[in-house]
Design a protein around this motif. Structure first.
Motif: not given
Length: 354
Positions: A146-150, A152-157
């Protein structure tokens, strides 16, 4: 004053809804890929022969991001994506050029992205196979997160990454084998895991059974990688008992030398993935570990990516091979690239099928 509190409360509630919604998305979207039959592209016709020497190379390419000045947030560093798409594609091209120069018949590559946020959705598999046009290949998806939103300044995605296997011999059958992973929240950190199996025929009716391996790293205590290894061990032993030759290669995420600290310096304290293999892991089998080491000029196969590569950084050998007793190993070395394009150095082996 009441109005201000209402605004603050509304903002807090809105943030809470967003966070809970994201958590729900991660758990709902999470899935395991399972066992799969794989497709061989550009399949060759050549067969292997007993008594002839061959070469194999294994390389975790670190999704093309880990230049020597790169550090990764999950290893204690800062970056969550490759520096840029331009630098990433240049690294993949250099890796491909390096592979072209090697005298290998088989290539086992790990962390080859095809559609990942961290690698700017560059299809690294297509780039690499285009640079090695004479070889057949398979790609086994290791994980689909899943999209990893961490951070926060540049999410791993979102990551779509896997195992790329290239062969100058024909492959009659190939499959993805699902490995056990940790339960609970840790499954979201280490994602899915697998190894790929390839059957390469010989003229006498036997088969070389080839395994491309990338075991878990980000686990709570390192024991899950042992469970994964036990599954691989059982699979290889069963094939050996059928009369086949077996070779596994890849990133085992364990200290294959068992004493990398003494050989290279540094300390493994705090790194659960860097533990030695359990003593006696090969007892009762016809399998043995091949951990590449030049004792006169030792070169590690992996660096800890907590910071850019520097003198004194913790290094070890986690990449290597496992072979059955009917395979004679002539040489096994770590190819010293200076960690120029990955946090791993390639490992290569010369072998003869008995």
């Amino acid at each position: 004053m009441k109005k201000a509190w209402k605004i603050v409360l509304a903002v807090v509630l809105a943030l809470l809804v967003v966070v809970l919604g994201y958590v729900a998305y991660v758990f709902i979207d999470y899935h395991r890929i399972g066992n799969q039959e794989l497709t061989v592209e550009r399949n060759a016709a050549a067969t292997v022969e007993a008594g002839k020497e061959y070469g194999i190379l294994s390389y975790n390419i670190g999704f093309g991001a880990y230049e020597d000045d790169y550090s990764f947030f999950m290893d204690g560093g800062t970056e969550s994506r490759a520096w840029s798409e331009e630098r990433l594609t240049a690294n993949i091209e250099r890796i491909g050029a390096f592979l072209q120069q090697q005298d290998a018949d088989l290539y086992l590559l790990q962390e080859v992205d095809r559609d990942s946020t961290r690698s700017y959705h560059v299809d690294e598999g297509t780039m690499l196979t285009a640079q090695l046009p004479g070889l057949g290949y398979t790609w086994a998806q290791n994980y689909d997160s899943p999209y990893l939103f961490y951070p926060l300044d540049q999410p791993h995605g979102k990551s779509v990454s896997g195992l790329l296997t290239l062969s100058s011999f024909g492959i009659t059958e190939t499959r993805r084998v699902e490995l056990p992973i940790e339960a609970g929240v840790m499954k979201l950190v280490d994602l899915d895991r697998c190894y790929s199996v390839h059957r390469i025929p010989a003229a006498d009716g036997r088969e070389l059974v080839l395994y491309n391996v990338h075991l878990s790293a980000y686990t709570s205590d390192g024991t899950i990688a042992v469970e994964q290894l036990e599954l691989l061990r059982a699979d290889m032993q069963a094939e050996y008992e059928k009369g086949n030759w077996c070779i596994a290669g890849g990133d085992f995420n364990k200290d294959l030398l068992g004493q990398s600290e003494e050989i290279f310096g540094g300390s493994a304290e705090g790194y659960t993935w860097a533990q030695p293999l359990p003593e006696g892991i090969w007892d009762g089998t016809n399998l043995s570990l091949v951990a590449p080491l030049d004792e006169t000029d030792p070169v590690p196969s992996c660096r800890n990516a907590d910071a850019p590569y520097h003198e004194g950084q913790y290094v070890l050998t986690v990449d290597g091979f496992v072979v059955s007793d009917n395979v004679t190993v002539e040489q096994a070395v770590v190819e010293d690239t200076g960690f120029a394009w990955s946090d791993h150095n390639p490992v290569s082996m010369r072998f003869v099928l008995n």
